[in-house]
Design a protein around this motif. Structure first.
Motif, short mmCIF file in Angstrom:
data_model
loop_
_atom_site.label_atom_id
_atom_site.label_comp_id
_atom_site.label_asym_id
_atom_site.label_seq_id
_atom_site.Cartn_x
_atom_site.Cartn_y
_atom_site.Cartn_z
N MET A 38 0.85 -1.20 0.00
CA MET A 38 0.00 0.00 0.00
C MET A 38 0.87 1.24 0.00
O MET A 38 2.08 1.20 0.28
N ASN A 39 0.26 2.36 -0.31
CA ASN A 39 0.86 3.68 -0.11
C ASN A 39 0.13 4.33 1.06
O ASN A 39 -1.09 4.16 1.21
N ALA A 40 0.86 5.07 1.88
CA ALA A 40 0.24 5.66 3.06
C ALA A 40 0.96 6.95 3.45
O ALA A 40 2.15 7.13 3.16
N PRO A 41 0.26 7.84 4.14
CA PRO A 41 0.91 9.07 4.62
C PRO A 41 1.99 8.74 5.65
O PRO A 41 1.77 7.94 6.56
N ARG A 42 3.12 9.36 5.48
CA ARG A 42 4.23 9.11 6.41
C ARG A 42 3.83 9.44 7.84
O ARG A 42 4.23 8.76 8.79
N GLU A 43 3.01 10.48 8.01
CA GLU A 43 2.65 10.92 9.35
C GLU A 43 1.81 9.89 10.10
O GLU A 43 1.73 9.94 11.34
N ASN A 44 1.19 8.95 9.36
CA ASN A 44 0.35 7.91 10.01
C ASN A 44 1.07 6.57 10.15
O ASN A 44 0.44 5.57 10.48
N SER A 89 6.00 12.92 1.52
CA SER A 89 4.97 12.74 2.55
C SER A 89 4.31 11.36 2.49
O SER A 89 3.49 11.04 3.34
N THR A 90 4.65 10.55 1.46
CA THR A 90 4.04 9.23 1.27
C THR A 90 5.10 8.15 1.30
O THR A 90 6.20 8.33 0.77
N VAL A 91 4.76 7.02 1.92
CA VAL A 91 5.67 5.88 1.94
C VAL A 91 4.94 4.65 1.38
O VAL A 91 3.71 4.58 1.43
N ALA A 92 5.70 3.71 0.86
CA ALA A 92 5.16 2.41 0.44
C ALA A 92 5.39 1.43 1.57
O ALA A 92 6.49 1.37 2.14
N ILE A 93 4.36 0.68 1.90
CA ILE A 93 4.44 -0.26 3.02
C ILE A 93 4.10 -1.66 2.53
O ILE A 93 3.11 -1.85 1.81
N HIS A 94 4.93 -2.62 2.90
CA HIS A 94 4.70 -4.03 2.56
C HIS A 94 4.61 -4.81 3.87
O HIS A 94 5.40 -4.58 4.79
N ALA A 95 3.66 -5.74 3.94
CA ALA A 95 3.50 -6.51 5.17
C ALA A 95 2.87 -7.86 4.87
O ALA A 95 2.20 -8.04 3.85
N VAL A 96 3.09 -8.82 5.77
CA VAL A 96 2.48 -10.14 5.69
C VAL A 96 1.47 -10.25 6.83
O VAL A 96 1.80 -9.95 7.99
N VAL A 97 0.24 -10.66 6.50
CA VAL A 97 -0.80 -10.79 7.53
C VAL A 97 -1.49 -12.13 7.38
O VAL A 97 -1.45 -12.76 6.31
N ASP A 98 -2.13 -12.57 8.44
CA ASP A 98 -2.93 -13.79 8.38
C ASP A 98 -4.12 -13.56 7.46
O ASP A 98 -4.73 -12.48 7.47
N GLU A 99 -4.47 -14.58 6.70
CA GLU A 99 -5.60 -14.48 5.77
C GLU A 99 -6.88 -14.05 6.50
O GLU A 99 -7.66 -13.24 5.99
N LYS A 100 -7.09 -14.60 7.69
CA LYS A 100 -8.32 -14.31 8.44
C LYS A 100 -8.40 -12.86 8.88
O LYS A 100 -9.50 -12.37 9.23
N ASP A 101 -7.27 -12.13 8.90
CA ASP A 101 -7.25 -10.75 9.36
C ASP A 101 -7.33 -9.74 8.23
O ASP A 101 -7.38 -8.52 8.49
#
Length: 288
Positions: free
Chosen positions: A221-227, A250-262
């Motif tokens: 995702m892309n997200a505001p750096r301040e958040n 002011s924007t960062v790219a964020i990568h993450a691994v999450v459980d499918e159920k979440d």
């Protein structure tokens, strides 16, 4: 290294697919019916045999690693065959079943205690004998090679011991479960002397990485750096996502691994924090 896989039946397709996803693709062409196949890994061959024979192949040295059901490992026990992984497919139960009392109200069997001196039809004579022996119930085992559900209806047996997945086959044949003997699923097994070999450990790790990935999803995702700190708190199960950004933006790219159920709840929470361009993808393999 020889890897034994079921040549047919409920475990065949899933076993072949698991090895392929783990990077051990067979070289045989689709639709080609061979009893063995080289893989893309040097000196590693897949052999295709009956699921019930795989413990013996591994024990004797005809194969080094195999995939078969826990039920087959219990029925065909060898001291030098070790379970390495529960592969989480081919899940089923082994049960004792008899004719539905509503179908046979004159001589209903509703408890295994009523099987004293009775005949039990099964493809699993060793498991069946051990179970009833532990219960102190004497039985006569009628060994059959298939269509076990028919046996009580043609007076071959008073009850059966068989594998069920959903129970639909029992119901459609007017049989009911009296008691469960064991739970089963596909297992990765190895001969004891090969357990610590480098190639065994590599294959085990590769398969384990596929299993770990099955219920995980990769979110970008892309997200505001301040958040950013708020976003880190709403992504469950991680000490921190991977953040990619350029200094001063002011924007960062964020990568993450999450459980499918979440995933559902996580996406909503991320949107509340201003995340955009959210992409969710499956993960082929996940190595810790």
């Amino acid at each position: 290294m020889r890897i034994a896989l079921p040549n047919k039946g409920r475990l065949h397709d899933s076993s072949s697919d698991l090895l392929s996803r783990a990077g051990l693709q067979a070289k045989k062409k689709r639709g080609e019916r061979k009893l063995w196949s080289d893989t893309i890994i040097p000196d590693t061959t897949i052999i295709y045999v009956r699921s019930e024979d795989i413990p013996r192949y591994v024990s004797s040295g005809s194969a080094d690693i195999g995939i078969t059901g826990h039920d087959q490992l219990e029925e065909n026990k060898f001291d030098n065959v070790v379970e390495l992984l529960d592969l989480n497919f081919g899940k089923c139960q082994m049960v004792i079943a008899s004719i539905d009392p509503r179908i046979d109200p004159q001589t209903p069997i509703t408890s295994i205690d009523q099987l004293q001196g009775k005949r039990i039809a099964t493809e699993f004579p060793n498991i069946t004998n051990n179970f009833f022996e532990q219960k102190g119930i004497d039985i006569v085992i009628i060994q059959v090679g298939g269509a076990t559900e028919l046996a009580p209806h043609v007076d071959m047996a008073d009850a059966i011991v068989d594998i069920v997945s959903t129970g639909e086959t029992l119901r459609s044949n007017n049989l009911v479960t009296l008691e469960k003997i064991l739970d089963s699923s596909a297992r990765l097994v190895v001969r004891e002397d090969m357990k610590n070999s480098t190639l065994t450990q590599q294959i085990t790790a590769a398969i384990q990485s596929v299993i770990h990935a099955e219920k995980k999803r990769y979110i970008m995702m892309n997200a505001p750096r301040e958040n950013l700190e708020n976003i880190k708190r709403v992504i469950p199960g991680l000490s921190g996502p991977t953040v990619i950004g350029t200094s001063g933006t002011s924007t960062v790219a964020i990568h993450a691994v999450v459980d499918e159920k979440d995933v559902f709840g996580t996406i909503s929470a991320l949107q509340e924090q201003g995340a955009t361009g959210i992409l969710v993808t499956a993960i082929e393999r996940l190595i810790d």
